[in-house]
Design a protein around this motif. Sequence first.
Motif, short mmCIF file in Angstrom:
data_model
loop_
_atom_site.label_atom_id
_atom_site.label_comp_id
_atom_site.label_asym_id
_atom_site.label_seq_id
_atom_site.Cartn_x
_atom_site.Cartn_y
_atom_site.Cartn_z
N ARG A 127 128.15 97.38 78.91
CA ARG A 127 129.23 96.87 79.64
C ARG A 127 130.66 97.44 79.08
O ARG A 127 131.43 96.68 79.20
N PHE A 128 130.56 98.78 78.85
CA PHE A 128 131.85 99.50 78.59
C PHE A 128 131.42 100.89 78.85
O PHE A 128 130.37 101.15 78.93
N GLY A 129 132.36 101.56 79.10
CA GLY A 129 132.40 103.09 79.21
C GLY A 129 132.64 103.76 77.92
O GLY A 129 133.49 103.30 77.26
N LYS A 130 132.01 105.03 77.68
CA LYS A 130 132.48 105.59 76.37
C LYS A 130 132.10 107.12 76.75
O LYS A 130 131.55 107.34 77.40
N TYR A 170 129.78 103.71 83.55
CA TYR A 170 129.28 102.73 84.52
C TYR A 170 129.27 103.38 85.99
O TYR A 170 130.24 104.03 86.20
N GLY A 171 128.35 103.06 86.73
CA GLY A 171 128.21 103.49 87.96
C GLY A 171 128.73 102.58 89.15
O GLY A 171 129.22 101.59 88.79
N PHE A 172 128.81 103.00 90.40
CA PHE A 172 129.33 102.27 91.59
C PHE A 172 128.52 100.94 91.41
O PHE A 172 127.17 100.83 91.54
N GLN A 204 134.62 94.76 88.43
CA GLN A 204 134.03 95.73 89.72
C GLN A 204 134.91 96.78 90.30
O GLN A 204 134.84 97.77 90.62
N PHE A 205 136.12 96.10 90.58
CA PHE A 205 137.08 96.79 90.90
C PHE A 205 137.60 98.11 90.17
O PHE A 205 137.75 99.34 90.68
N CYS A 206 137.78 97.78 88.98
CA CYS A 206 137.96 98.88 88.05
C CYS A 206 137.06 99.95 87.88
O CYS A 206 137.13 101.11 87.84
N ILE A 207 135.63 99.44 87.81
CA ILE A 207 134.38 100.25 87.80
C ILE A 207 134.50 101.35 88.97
O ILE A 207 134.15 102.50 88.99
N PHE A 238 144.16 100.60 81.97
CA PHE A 238 142.94 101.43 82.50
C PHE A 238 143.27 102.45 83.41
O PHE A 238 142.60 103.50 82.97
N ARG A 239 144.27 102.62 83.98
CA ARG A 239 144.74 103.53 84.86
C ARG A 239 144.98 104.88 83.93
O ARG A 239 144.74 106.02 84.07
#
Length: 1815
Positions: free
Chosen positions: A219-222, A440-442, A452-455, A630-631
Amino acid sequence: MSVNELYTKFTRVWIPDATDVWKAAEITRDYREGEAVLHLRLEDDSTLEYPVGPKSNPLPFLRNPDILVGENDLTALSYLHEPAVLHNLRVRFLESNHIYTYCGIVLVAINPYEQLPIYGEEVINAYSGQNMGDMDPHIFAVAEEAYKQMARDERNQSIIVSGESGAGKTVSAKYAMRFFATVGGSANDANVEEKVLASSPIMEAIGNAKTTRNDNSSRFGKYIQIGFSRHYHIIGANMRTYLLEKSRVVFQAEDERNYHIFYQLCASASLPEFSELGLTSAEDFVYTSLGENVFIDGVNDADDFKKTRQAFTLLGIKDPSQISIFRILASVLHLGNIEICSERDGESCRISRNDIHLKHFCKLLGVELQQMEHWLCHRKLVTASETYVKSMASKQASNARDALAKHIYARLFDWIVEHINVVLQTSSKQHSFIGVLDIYGFETFEVNSFEQFCINYANEKLQQQFNSHVFKLEQDEYMKEQIPWTLIDFYDNQPCIDLIEARLGVLDLLDEECKVPRGTDQNWAQKLYKQHSSSAHFQKPRMSNTSFIIVHFADKVEYQCSGFLEKNRDTVYEEQINILKASQFQLVADLFSDKDDMASSKTSRVNVRAARSTPKAPNKEHRKTVGLQFRSSLHLLMETLNATTPHYVRCIKPNDCKEAFSFDSSRAVQQLRACGVLETIRISAAGYPSRWTYQDFFNRYRVLMRKSDMTSADRKLACRNLLETLVKEPDMFQFGRTKIFFRAGQVAYLEKLRADKFRAACIKIQKTVRGWLQRVRYRKIRTSAIMLQRYGRGYLARRYAEFLRLTQAALICQKQYRMVRERRAFLRVRQAVVTIQAYTRGMYTRRIYHEFLLHHRAMIIQKRVRGWLQRSKFRRARAAAIIIQCAYRRVLAKRQFKQLKIEARSAQHLRNLNTGMENKIVQLQRRMDDQSKEYRTQNEQLLLTNTTLGSEVTRLQQLLQQARSRQGDGGQLMSLQEELERLRAELQEAQTQRRRQEEEHQAEKLGLTQRVRHLEEENALLKCEKEELNQRILQQFENAAGDESMSLQAELDAERQRYQNLLKEFSRLEQRYDNMKEEMSLTKFHAGHQRNPSNQSSLESDSNYTSISTSEVGDTDDSIQMVEEMGVEKAAMDISLFMKLQKRVRELEQERRKLQASVDKFEELAKRKVTTVEPKVSEAKSAADRQETADAAYNNLKRQELELENKKLKNDLNELRKGVAERASQNNSSNELQEGYNALLSQLKAANEELEARKEEVLILRTQIVSTAQQLEGNQRLDNTDGSEVTSSEAPVDKEEAVRAYHGLCESKKLLEAQLQSQARQHSDELEALHTQIDLLKDDIEKKQEKLNDIMALSPEAQVEYSVQLEITRLTNDNLDLKELVEKLEKNERKLKKQLRIYMKRVQELEVSHSSRSKPELSRQVTVQRKEKDFEGMLEYCREDEALLVRTLITDIRPNSVSATVPCLPAYILFMCIRHADYINDDQKVESLLTATINTIKKVLKKHDDFETTSFWLANTSRLLHCLKQYSGDEAFMTQNTAKQNEHCLKNFDLSEYRQVLSDLSIQIYQQLIRVAEGIIQPMIVSAMLESESILSLAGVKTMGYRNRSSSMDTDGGGSSSYTLQALIRQLSQFHGIMRDHGLDPEIIGQVVRQLFHCINAITLNNLLLRKDVCSWSTGMQLRYNTSQMEEWLRGNNQYQSKAATMLEPIIQAAQLLQVKKKTSQDVEAICSLCSALTTQQIVKILNLYTPLNEFEERVTVSFIRNIQNRLQERNDPPLLLVDTKQTFPVLFPYTPSALSLETLHIPASLNLDFLIRV
């Protein structure tokens, strides 16, 4: 190729399907361009008429040949499109169980939902050092590619792993890091690689959770950066995290869980150290029970918690810190259970002081209970002048509590990540790094929010980077091969990214709304609608005002605006944070303290950066929003990725049910479209996707070449001539510098031509051989038949004459006897029958009479009784009815009477009766008048209608007669078609009946055959049991003593293996100690890549990503301009027709206007004349005639005009479509051209529609003109006075035009009929030719079937022998010639060696004579060969000369300097010196010499790590050991000594301890020798055993391998070296010769050879198991030949008895497995009994990898593999797939005494040992 050539009968295609996305079908009838239907047969034998249209429904996709199905690389497919990609992945995943597939530079990984044995250390070793594409696709191949490019190109690398939740991203990233940790292990004892791997369990515990799609979803990107030193060892790592899903802490959907760490804590709550945490079951806490399912099947949270704590410990987080972390996590759970009660006013709330969870929360965090209780229910409002404390409502307080819980967890998460980064830091300078991005994927759900918007925003950025990189690689490949580069249009999602991140974009407006004091989600949504309503990537839903839709690259996603502002603000009240800052626990206070000062004081070489910056003050206006953070982090990530070389791994989720090896096509296609795989395919297909080297192309397709081209040395010219001959369109291929590039579909076309060539050759060979065999057989049968007929006919004639005589006599006897017997029997039977009939008839007659009498009487009684009953019943019913009627009528009468009496009394009744009577009468009179008028009008209309209908009926009857006359021929055609259908049905029924009879016959035959086979098997089984009993009785006595010795030997080997492993570990530690000492002494780093020789050569090449110069850019622009100009010229050819049509439309429009004006003029004249002729009686009749004439003229004219125009337009349209189809087939992958042609077709269709409308109007106008002219002529005849008003020139002009049009129509009609007749004749001729060809093919098939049946009647062994015997004969002859050549060379070598020894002796004698002349003062001559009488085999030296002795005999000596002397001379000299020290009883001298010898040998071996030196000192060390044993004085070692040797035994010292040390040293040297030898032959093994073409006749069937990436190998240097089998055998012979020349014991040589053959077998078999391209019949043939050559080498060098041949058993059986049949159950039994040395997994893997190289071969079916698995279950093999290449067998040094007497030893003068004194 044209459409007519591609879409022919038996061609296989893909058609869309609602369930499986794409469905396979086969064309049953040749398709002609322009047809509207494609006739198909589906896989279930059902037929389908597939509609085809140029716009709505184009032609279906073509299927690839079977030889290409299952390719490792999707871009190697001939036809590149979505169904081909999906089918290839499905076949590899389900049938071969391959989860990895290449797609150009992308590795597609499908989650199998099952543990597979393909990630062990042996697999890592197999992939290490290999080029990408040499092995089967694997995550290790991608990791190795990144590692190799980092070392070669001096450039940082990145591995981007993406996919849906549950697709396996985390596991793939974990395996990539495991590869780096194994291959690039740390150079010191820091164990950085173990710490990197240990971070995974921690991050999974605090960052992963169970979702509906995945039990362990990240539930996070690394992004993990693994740092490497200059020697490419891991020295550190760094981790960045992105967008932790904080909302999961306080909310989980149904059947989901919170983060794993909470459940692990609750599962371990019973531990003593957790007693103060106050934890219970996870079901008792709100934050862990919202998903209503706290458990995961197959997961033990308590065990996972132990692993998490172990990982914390390994990373240096001590137990107190761990307890502090767990306290904070437990406090979050208690915070969620705090109950906030609402007050009565609804505007405030409170918390009970007895709330146990609040107490636990404050206690665990060390904060004040009263303050926390107060600020959980209140908040502070700060104005310009005052500060207010306001109560919060219950809902608001709950939201604040949840926000605090999320904030605490996020801070703890960031702290753990920072601590891990600190632990993974290093003080060494980082030279380069490899980053692993697990992101995370689409995502798209039913409800999509801010996360979901940020992902999806992040995936948009990654997709843009992916598209540009793929495009750049494709361009680089073309530039490198000097192919003309045409710009390919690829999807650019920059507009969508601008919509999100640009000025006034979605994020910008969101941040702006967050700054508004009372900003709401609804206001933000309205701003979005107003600002972006015109954007193509932004849409507003129809039924919602609080959501918006963004068109992403993968799909449309609707986002709910609710919660966006709150999540973007991430608001936490400052008062609560201040309480936590004041915590009495240091960790809690540090979590929430400001980090600006701390960050500024840190200085580190490794850039440690979290995913988002920690907020400084939650309530301050300048605090960054989550979207802005995030941006920023995403931009930083993209900068990092753009500065590295990316490698892509796309993870695919095969199904949503998490079933093992289950494939859902619709879900897979959805993910393939979303992850960019299909975009890669599209970019590849747009250019030249199929690429072959000139040599590979020559080997594959040389069967299609002319003889002159085959003998040509210029392969490039031969390939060019072939392609120019076969492929007529030059744009279908390009010749590069080293490769040939093909358009999509061309390889399939070449494969078809090659298969046709092979098929024709096979048919010709079979025809000739079978004809000869049949003629020989016929002659034999004819001769035998004539002889048998002659003797048989004579014998039959004699037998027949005798038979006739006996038959005549027997007939006479039988006739008389049968007559008498039958007559007597007849008379008896007749008498009995007459008697029985008489009595029987009388009895039946009397019985019938009595029955008739009884029936008659009963009927009389029944008649009377029934009559009486009916009369009684009728009387009762009539009386009752009368009574009821009277009563009812009385009631009605009374009721009516009362009503009448009432009405009669009232006067109102009378008034009502009279009211309105007059009005009604008037209305009725008016209605009667109206009806009479209407009746008269209807009568007039009826008369007029009857007249009109009469004329219409007459006209329709005429049209009907004409239509019937035209349809006469059609009826006859229909009858013929019905007759044809009936005949087909009868034929089908006859075939079905015949098939049924054949099946019954086959079933009966099969049953009898099985019965016979069963009886034979029982007989054979009984015989085998008998033989086994006999053998068991005989072997019982032989094995009695053997078992005990074998067990003792096995125990001895095991003990020896353990001891040698310990010794090996000791030597490794000693080596490591020496290395560390050397590194400490060095002050500078030495550049270079010390990995393996395969990487050394690659360092010469520069980076593959070179910059493009200005001139190159200019050339590219010029080429683009040329292509555009050519496209315009070609497009003009098609547009010309469209312009003609438009011109024709304008002409018709002008003509229509002229005709309309003339019609208006005629109508005015007609109106004037109508008034003058109305009284005339003949007007009605003439009008009717004129109407009929006008209708007929209109119909004829309209039909002729329409036929002419329709045929002309159809011809033009067909030409246009043909041109469009040809252009589309040439550029079928260019969407821009396709869209242009589609637009052109749509314009053409609109023009046709407009033309039809204009023609309709023209025809109507012309008809009106004709009818009006006729009316005017009639009027002129009726009234001549008014005729002058009409011009006499207009009507004739129109008539002339109509006549000319009519004649033109007739001519065009005749021309079209002639064309149609010619086409019909042409089609009939083609149909007859096709029927003739079909008949010929059927005859050939029948002949082939007969011949195949004859061959199949042979046994399998006979079949194999028949097919291979000719080839074996030729190979045997070649082998004999080579053997003779080798024997000659060996003889010459031996002669040269003898001559060399003679010359060396002469040189030594010359040196001796020269030294004797130069030193006359020396009284002794040690170089004289004659034996001195007083020499006792001892050598004396001074103590000071010991270092010189060791340096001369060990350090400075070279093996070739003593090659002409006695083997192991240094060992003998050293022992003779030891003997003298023992003789003089000098223990210090003995100890010093032996110690110096052992240490110096170790140093020499460390310095010179080559085979010759290692073998030399292994021989000398073992010989010194044997001498110490032989002359030790022990009786066990003296049995083979001579008397003189026994006299030379040691007298004073027992050197058994030194013998043990020398034995250990010998084992170490042996292990080093094996390591050196394996390092030399390891690069040769795969090329020599699997890739070299030892049998040249099989070179033509070389498989089409993976299209190697240019970055995978050093192409500038000519590529990697390829070794032949002869090179490997020569290397083994060199090893054997060196060991033999050095005097190594034959037993040790045998053990070395056995170990090397094990290495050869292991590497060969492992590569065979990991490479699909070598699992074929031809490779099996090559491998079997290669192993036979290796066995011959063993026999030729007397090594066959050394157990080395048994090491080759697995690859021999693997080769046989590739060659045997794989169809029937008998084949299953044969394979199971054959492959005894292979495990079950290895057998199944080879069968799955088996690839037919030609269409004549068949794939191994899944059912056959399942039968193999079921049959091998009883084996209980270990779950082992790959062979351990590092396995070493225990070495044994057998005692081998020397027959050489020490006193006879000669010491050459070249050794310079003059200081030794002979004693």
